[in-house]
Write a protein that holds these residues in place. Sequence first.
Motif, PDB file in Angstrom:
ATOM      1  N   UNK A 140       0.847  -1.190   0.000  1.00 31.16           N
ATOM      2  CA  UNK A 140       0.000   0.000   0.000  1.00 31.16           C
ATOM      3  C   UNK A 140       0.885   1.244   0.000  1.00 31.16           C
ATOM      4  N   UNK A 141       0.400   2.346  -0.553  1.00 36.64           N
ATOM      5  CA  UNK A 141       1.163   3.591  -0.526  1.00 36.64           C
ATOM      6  C   UNK A 141       2.135   3.713  -1.680  1.00 36.64           C
ATOM      7  N   UNK A 186       8.920   0.971   3.383  1.00 35.59           N
ATOM      8  CA  UNK A 186       9.040   0.241   4.650  1.00 35.59           C
ATOM      9  C   UNK A 186       8.634  -1.205   4.389  1.00 35.59           C
ATOM     10  N   UNK A 187       9.484  -2.142   4.753  1.00 34.33           N
ATOM     11  CA  UNK A 187       9.116  -3.561   4.706  1.00 34.33           C
ATOM     12  C   UNK A 187       8.857  -4.028   6.140  1.00 34.33           C
ATOM     13  N   UNK A 188       7.733  -4.707   6.345  1.00 36.17           N
ATOM     14  CA  UNK A 188       7.328  -5.158   7.673  1.00 36.17           C
ATOM     15  C   UNK A 188       7.349  -6.684   7.728  1.00 36.17           C
ATOM     16  N   UNK A 234      -2.054   3.959   7.953  1.00 37.19           N
ATOM     17  CA  UNK A 234      -1.457   5.203   8.446  1.00 37.19           C
ATOM     18  C   UNK A 234      -0.054   5.410   7.879  1.00 37.19           C
ATOM     19  N   UNK A 235       0.739   4.351   7.849  1.00 40.30           N
ATOM     20  CA  UNK A 235       2.105   4.476   7.332  1.00 40.30           C
ATOM     21  C   UNK A 235       2.104   4.701   5.823  1.00 40.30           C
ATOM     22  N   UNK A 236       1.091   4.130   5.138  1.00 44.91           N
ATOM     23  CA  UNK A 236       1.022   4.238   3.672  1.00 44.91           C
ATOM     24  C   UNK A 236       0.645   5.640   3.211  1.00 44.91           C
ATOM     25  N   UNK A 296       4.453   0.909   1.698  1.00 43.90           N
ATOM     26  CA  UNK A 296       4.503  -0.074   2.787  1.00 43.90           C
ATOM     27  C   UNK A 296       4.289  -1.472   2.217  1.00 43.90           C
ATOM     28  N   UNK A 297       5.203  -2.370   2.551  1.00 43.44           N
ATOM     29  CA  UNK A 297       5.127  -3.757   2.077  1.00 43.44           C
ATOM     30  C   UNK A 297       5.182  -4.670   3.292  1.00 43.44           C
ATOM     31  N   UNK A 298       4.110  -5.413   3.520  1.00 43.50           N
ATOM     32  CA  UNK A 298       4.067  -6.383   4.620  1.00 43.50           C
ATOM     33  C   UNK A 298       4.149  -7.783   4.021  1.00 43.50           C
ATOM     34  N   UNK A 299       5.157  -8.531   4.423  1.00 45.47           N
ATOM     35  CA  UNK A 299       5.422  -9.826   3.785  1.00 45.47           C
ATOM     36  C   UNK A 299       4.972 -10.995   4.661  1.00 45.47           C
ATOM     37  N   UNK A 300       4.679 -12.115   4.000  1.00 42.73           N
ATOM     38  CA  UNK A 300       4.573 -13.411   4.672  1.00 42.73           C
ATOM     39  C   UNK A 300       5.918 -14.099   4.475  1.00 42.73           C
TER      40      UNK A 300
END
Length: 315
Positions: A55-56, A62-64, A81-83, A88-92
């Motif tokens: 997102x964003x 930012x990678x989470x 909020x961060x996006x 923002x990239x949140x990975x599995x």
Amino acid sequence: MRKAILFLSGMLLLLQCSPYQKLSPMKSMVEDLRYPFPVKFQELSSGPRMAYMEQGQGAETIILIHGLGSYSPAWKNNIPALAEKYRVIAIDLPGYGKSSKGPWTGSLEFYAESLMEFADSLKLKSFHLGGHSMGGQISMVAALKYPERIQKLILVAPAGFEPFHPGQKDWFRSVATPSLTLLAKPRQIRENFAINFYAMPEDAEFMVEDRIAMRSAEDFPGYAYIVAQSIKAMVDRPVYDYLEQIQQKTLIVFGKDDMLIPNRFLTGGSTNDIAKIGDEKIPDSQLIMLEKAGHFVQFEAFERFNQSVLEFLAP
């Protein structure tokens, strides 16, 4: 005999009253897990297929990274909020969530290398890195191994600040078996999640429901395998002695009511004492302790957490 009948009747009544009785069984974690944002996939040349939410469109990324046994939706209260200012990239991680399951070692080096291969596939030369719990320990390993790639580090209730002696490490290795995950019952699963919070919010229930429903998924044994491997990996790759070598500007966030760090059975003491160890050893760090928040501090106290991260990342 009468007591036994009453006990069995009570157990049956509890099972019938379980709020999870109507959950639809999952056929596949990859196909049936529902995520709050669109999911993309990236094939790594080393083998894993990594799932991620993005997102964003900010200039900086930012990678989470989620924690042990968790998945990228654990960041759902933080991504919007961060996006607003960042990509923002949140990975599995491989073996978790919608990412492929396989005979990965689960070592922290493997995860740090997979992270960099993933970043390369997206042509990301450098990025901010945030990790929760085990994800925090992986983030520290990545920051130590690839200092030129990580801009700033966000450690959220990170594993790795708490040292364990050889006997305690042997205990972790002995209990870290796939069957510990495979055989967990709904009540135990819910209690395991509840202890992650100061007061478990209603909107965190999806994690419990997903974890219960995924027990029937065809890829669940692969998940149970990697959870066991991950526990051993955290024990076998301590970062405690290398914290002074972390070069990045670092934000450390803990909930004051974290019931998992330190380990209440093996170590004891206070979360504040463990948090201070990391803050004192990492040269350029900033520690924030949030009131009325547990181990899942980024979820439970998301407004204060998001504001702290945005202030930390601001130029």
